[in-house]
Motif scaffolding. Structure first.
Motif, mmCIF file in Angstrom:
data_model
loop_
_atom_site.group_PDB
_atom_site.id
_atom_site.type_symbol
_atom_site.label_atom_id
_atom_site.label_comp_id
_atom_site.label_asym_id
_atom_site.label_seq_id
_atom_site.Cartn_x
_atom_site.Cartn_y
_atom_site.Cartn_z
ATOM 1 N N PHE A 147 88.026 58.997 -30.712
ATOM 2 C CA PHE A 147 88.374 57.535 -31.009
ATOM 3 C C PHE A 147 87.596 56.846 -32.045
ATOM 4 O O PHE A 147 86.611 57.562 -32.627
ATOM 5 C CB PHE A 147 88.369 56.699 -29.770
ATOM 6 N N ALA A 148 88.136 55.702 -32.520
ATOM 7 C CA ALA A 148 87.467 54.972 -33.536
ATOM 8 C C ALA A 148 86.054 54.535 -32.980
ATOM 9 O O ALA A 148 85.784 54.582 -31.980
ATOM 10 C CB ALA A 148 88.061 53.768 -34.190
ATOM 11 N N GLY A 149 84.971 54.555 -33.972
ATOM 12 C CA GLY A 149 83.763 54.318 -33.581
ATOM 13 C C GLY A 149 82.967 55.439 -32.995
ATOM 14 O O GLY A 149 81.958 55.236 -32.302
ATOM 15 N N ASP A 150 83.560 56.809 -33.220
ATOM 16 C CA ASP A 150 82.838 58.026 -32.655
ATOM 17 C C ASP A 150 82.799 58.053 -31.457
ATOM 18 O O ASP A 150 82.038 58.980 -30.654
ATOM 19 C CB ASP A 150 81.384 57.965 -33.310
ATOM 20 N N ALA A 151 83.674 57.449 -30.665
ATOM 21 C CA ALA A 151 83.780 57.714 -29.228
ATOM 22 C C ALA A 151 84.644 58.852 -29.096
ATOM 23 O O ALA A 151 85.354 59.331 -29.953
ATOM 24 C CB ALA A 151 84.383 56.517 -28.444
ATOM 25 N N GLU A 152 84.601 59.938 -27.983
ATOM 26 C CA GLU A 152 85.300 60.790 -27.546
ATOM 27 C C GLU A 152 85.509 60.793 -26.019
ATOM 28 O O GLU A 152 84.650 60.626 -25.317
ATOM 29 C CB GLU A 152 84.787 62.019 -28.308
ATOM 30 N N MET A 153 86.575 61.491 -25.778
ATOM 31 C CA MET A 153 86.919 61.786 -24.185
ATOM 32 C C MET A 153 87.161 63.165 -24.135
ATOM 33 O O MET A 153 88.117 63.678 -24.756
ATOM 34 C CB MET A 153 88.063 60.970 -23.965
ATOM 35 N N SER A 154 86.257 64.121 -23.619
ATOM 36 C CA SER A 154 86.072 65.233 -23.285
ATOM 37 C C SER A 154 87.016 65.647 -22.054
ATOM 38 O O SER A 154 86.650 65.162 -21.021
ATOM 39 C CB SER A 154 84.868 65.742 -23.375
ATOM 40 N N LEU A 155 87.811 66.331 -22.182
ATOM 41 C CA LEU A 155 88.961 66.794 -20.788
ATOM 42 C C LEU A 155 88.686 68.234 -20.630
ATOM 43 O O LEU A 155 88.942 69.164 -21.509
ATOM 44 C CB LEU A 155 90.589 66.805 -21.239
ATOM 45 N N PRO A 156 88.213 68.676 -19.271
ATOM 46 C CA PRO A 156 88.040 69.831 -18.918
ATOM 47 C C PRO A 156 89.472 70.424 -18.755
ATOM 48 O O PRO A 156 90.486 69.959 -18.830
ATOM 49 C CB PRO A 156 87.392 69.661 -17.730
ATOM 50 N N ARG A 157 89.306 71.775 -18.473
ATOM 51 C CA ARG A 157 90.513 72.723 -18.312
ATOM 52 C C ARG A 157 91.688 72.058 -17.289
ATOM 53 O O ARG A 157 92.879 71.974 -17.807
ATOM 54 C CB ARG A 157 90.225 74.081 -17.625
ATOM 55 N N ASP A 158 91.097 71.735 -16.193
ATOM 56 C CA ASP A 158 92.217 70.987 -15.285
ATOM 57 C C ASP A 158 92.942 69.644 -15.758
ATOM 58 O O ASP A 158 93.779 69.264 -15.314
ATOM 59 C CB ASP A 158 91.545 70.792 -13.796
ATOM 60 N N SER A 159 92.405 69.119 -16.811
ATOM 61 C CA SER A 159 92.814 67.820 -17.374
ATOM 62 C C SER A 159 93.978 68.002 -18.505
ATOM 63 O O SER A 159 94.429 67.451 -18.818
ATOM 64 C CB SER A 159 91.942 66.893 -17.599
ATOM 65 N N TYR A 160 94.003 69.407 -18.776
ATOM 66 C CA TYR A 160 95.146 69.815 -19.772
ATOM 67 C C TYR A 160 95.801 71.068 -19.515
ATOM 68 O O TYR A 160 96.702 71.577 -20.498
ATOM 69 C CB TYR A 160 94.543 69.601 -21.417
ATOM 70 N N PHE A 161 95.572 71.658 -18.741
ATOM 71 C CA PHE A 161 96.083 72.895 -18.119
ATOM 72 C C PHE A 161 96.484 72.800 -16.646
ATOM 73 O O PHE A 161 96.010 72.064 -15.790
ATOM 74 C CB PHE A 161 95.249 74.164 -18.251
ATOM 75 N N GLN A 162 97.778 73.504 -16.409
ATOM 76 C CA GLN A 162 98.253 73.412 -15.145
ATOM 77 C C GLN A 162 98.939 74.680 -14.815
ATOM 78 O O GLN A 162 99.304 75.534 -15.621
ATOM 79 C CB GLN A 162 99.331 72.419 -14.900
ATOM 80 N N GLU A 163 99.057 74.979 -13.489
ATOM 81 C CA GLU A 163 99.497 76.391 -13.097
ATOM 82 C C GLU A 163 100.908 76.129 -12.162
ATOM 83 O O GLU A 163 100.914 76.138 -11.121
ATOM 84 C CB GLU A 163 98.549 77.004 -12.002
ATOM 85 N N PRO A 164 101.895 75.675 -12.784
ATOM 86 C CA PRO A 164 103.141 75.536 -12.213
ATOM 87 C C PRO A 164 103.950 76.579 -11.457
ATOM 88 O O PRO A 164 104.796 76.300 -10.595
ATOM 89 C CB PRO A 164 104.184 74.819 -13.422
ATOM 90 N N SER A 165 103.436 77.717 -11.819
ATOM 91 C CA SER A 165 104.157 78.930 -10.986
ATOM 92 C C SER A 165 103.025 79.888 -10.986
ATOM 93 O O SER A 165 102.032 79.965 -11.898
ATOM 94 C CB SER A 165 105.255 79.566 -11.526
ATOM 95 N N PRO A 166 102.812 80.764 -9.675
ATOM 96 C CA PRO A 166 101.766 81.676 -9.509
ATOM 97 C C PRO A 166 101.830 82.500 -10.631
ATOM 98 O O PRO A 166 102.985 83.156 -11.006
ATOM 99 C CB PRO A 166 102.337 82.102 -8.131
ATOM 100 N N ASN A 193 98.148 60.431 -16.688
ATOM 101 C CA ASN A 193 97.150 60.374 -15.463
ATOM 102 C C ASN A 193 96.477 61.597 -14.974
ATOM 103 O O ASN A 193 95.076 61.572 -14.718
ATOM 104 C CB ASN A 193 97.984 59.938 -14.266
ATOM 105 N N VAL A 194 97.029 62.563 -15.548
ATOM 106 C CA VAL A 194 96.289 64.187 -15.338
ATOM 107 C C VAL A 194 95.166 64.054 -16.285
ATOM 108 O O VAL A 194 94.012 64.570 -15.879
ATOM 109 C CB VAL A 194 97.099 65.287 -15.614
ATOM 110 N N GLN A 195 95.254 63.585 -17.563
ATOM 111 C CA GLN A 195 94.236 63.481 -18.513
ATOM 112 C C GLN A 195 93.134 62.585 -17.947
ATOM 113 O O GLN A 195 91.868 62.842 -18.435
ATOM 114 C CB GLN A 195 94.514 63.187 -19.866
ATOM 115 N N GLN A 196 93.516 61.582 -17.237
ATOM 116 C CA GLN A 196 92.548 60.539 -16.829
ATOM 117 C C GLN A 196 91.643 60.878 -15.479
ATOM 118 O O GLN A 196 91.046 60.045 -14.921
ATOM 119 C CB GLN A 196 93.112 59.475 -16.766
ATOM 120 N N GLN A 197 92.078 62.090 -14.929
ATOM 121 C CA GLN A 197 91.627 62.343 -13.288
ATOM 122 C C GLN A 197 89.992 62.584 -13.526
ATOM 123 O O GLN A 197 89.493 63.117 -14.704
ATOM 124 C CB GLN A 197 92.238 63.504 -12.995
#
Length: 472
Positions: free
Chosen positions: A405-424, A445-449
């Motif tokens: 983001f502007a001003g050198d801010a950043e939001m680091s999203l772990p695996r579970d916030s940008y990957f899912q397992e919709p099928s085994p 909302n998943v990215q914000q969890q």
């Protein structure tokens, strides 16, 4: 003004996005609407007031009690998210192109009621004397409305439909009224000097007339305020037994605007954890009061130059781990015509990126993932990988997805916030391409969890910090 000791309010999240916001002002998808149960302290609309809600998703809803697996929850959430988002964005884009005491908080005293897969509701009293009404909390729309016998046959709901004839404080607003003139509806007409509206929520449509009424919050301590609301009904779709919606977007008719509430925060637990999530309004919305697992960062809340549709933030770049992707800042920017930009959505389950950014992310993920790409897709997930037999996604290590983001801010999203397992056996990227030119990027909302986020509307700032949300 009566006050009590502050209490944190909690929500239990479900996997499925819930019908959210109004067609004109909001992006939708799947944000999920937070369901709510409220305790509120109020004052006359001219005074400052702070709501304090006790919000929980009920474990008896389909996702919790219906035997759905985690995979099924993810899959259903993605399907609803995409279906609603495309329709509502198209309408929003079309519209753009066409032209109480501040520190007072009351103790939660209202019980949660189930709202099935469409969300959860809070019970409020409408009218004098109060008639019970269950409304969904929607961060992507602004109108507060409930089904009302004044406008004819209504959809089935659990409690009696609000009967305006039984209330001594009910009053219909004329077309010349300020709320009618300033409100942003899908359609608006004047009938018999009444302000009649129509709103499209992506998977459902409501119509009604604008009115004023006394709303009472709290099962034991009754706090009341006169609010503009919609006396309406559903003409298409369903809200599964609830009465209506309470919008808290930046729009002009929002309860936040009407009661001068300038701050709110929430911290969403992963919906598959079946745990509660805190949501705070007013004085309790202060990240410094709660333990975080990372530093608090603050960025501006941007104003859309055309309409108050969403909450926008200045995203300027994207990284996978330490590798900055070739995504020019200009393609992420909010444009002078109100298109583009990056919005935060509590009801959209997935993230969405404009086409050039999505292609760069997809390329980086395909090159960096040490798993074979799947030769088939799962529902609407465009990028999937095959897991080794017997392994779940938890066994796969991936670098964080970093939003700059502007001003050198950043939001680091772990695996579970940008990957899912919709099928085994299938691990899929929970990021989609924005459905058409002009659509914004969406942080869902998943990215914000497990991220405590604060909307400071008075100072137009957005703050966030990694947090173990179930510990607040």
């Amino acid at each position: 003004m009566q006050t009590t000791n502050p209490e944190i309010l909690n929500i239990d999240r479900v996997a499925q996005p819930i019908p959210r916001g109004m067609a004109r002002r909001r992006l939708h998808h799947g944000l999920q609407l937070v369901c709510l149960v409220a305790v509120v302290l109020t004052a006359a609309p001219a005074a400052h007031a702070i709501f304090h809600f006790d919000i929980r998703f009920d474990a008896g809803s389909p996702f919790f009690g219906g035997g759905h697996s985690r995979h099924d929850m993810w899959r259903r959430a993605a399907l609803e998210s995409n279906a609603r988002l495309s329709r509502r964005l198209a309408r929003a884009l079309g519209n753009k192109q066409s032209g109480a005491a501040a520190d007072a908080i009351v103790e939660p005293d209202v019980t949660l009621s189930q709202y099935t897969q469409q969300g959860h509701s809070l019970t409020v009293g409408v009218g004098t004397p109060p008639q019970p009404s269950k409304v969904i909390l929607d961060l992507g729309s602004d109108l507060l409305w409930t089904q009302c016998s004044l406008v004819g046959p209504t959809a089935k709901q659990l409690e009696p439909v609000f009967d305006a004839a039984r209330s001594s404080s009910f009053s219909v607003l004329p077309c010349s009224s300020k709320p009618c003139q300033e409100g942003t509806f899908t359609n608006k007409t004047c009938t018999d000097s009444r302000c009649a509206y129509e709103n499209d929520y992506g998977i459902m449509t409501s119509t009604g007339v604008l009115a004023t009424e006394t709303f009472t919050f709290g099962a034991h301590q009754n706090f009341s305020a006169n609010l503009t609301f919609g006396c309406g009904k559903l003409t298409n779709g369903t809200i599964a037994g609830a009465s209506g919606i309470m919008g808290v977007s930046p729009g002009p008719l929002s309860v936040l605007k009407q009661l001068s509430i300038t701050k709110f925060s929430y911290c969403l637990t992963p919906f598959t954890d079946h745990k509660t999530s805190p949501v705070m309004f007013g004085a309790m919305a202060d990240l410094g009061k709660y333990k975080t697992t990372g530093k608090v960062q603050t960025i501006p809340l941007l104003k859309n130059p055309v309409e108050d549709i969403y909450y926008y933030v200045p995203m300027v770049g994207i990284s996978i781990g330490s590798k900055r992707l070739d995504v020019p800042e200009a393609i992420l920017a909010l444009r002078p015509d109100g298109t583009g930009g990056t919005v935060l959505d509590s009801a959209t389950t997935l993230a969405y990126l404009v086409e050039p950014a999505f292609k760069e992310l997809k390329k980086a993920v395909m090159e960096g993932m040490k798993l074979p790409a799947a030769n088939r897709s799962i529902d609407d997930y465009p990028v999937c990988f095959e897991l080794p037999r017997g392994m779940s996604m938890e066994g796969v290590q991936v670098p964080p997805l970093v939003l700059h983001f502007a001003g050198d801010a950043e939001m680091s999203l772990p695996r579970d916030s940008y990957f899912q397992e919709p099928s085994p056996g299938m691990m899929c990227l929970a990021v989609m391409q924005a459905p058409f030119e002009g659509a914004p990027n969406v942080i869902g909302n998943v990215q914000q969890q497990n991220m405590h986020v604060l909307y400071d509307l008075g100072n137009r700032k957005f703050s966030y910090a990694p947090t173990k949300c179930d510990s607040i």
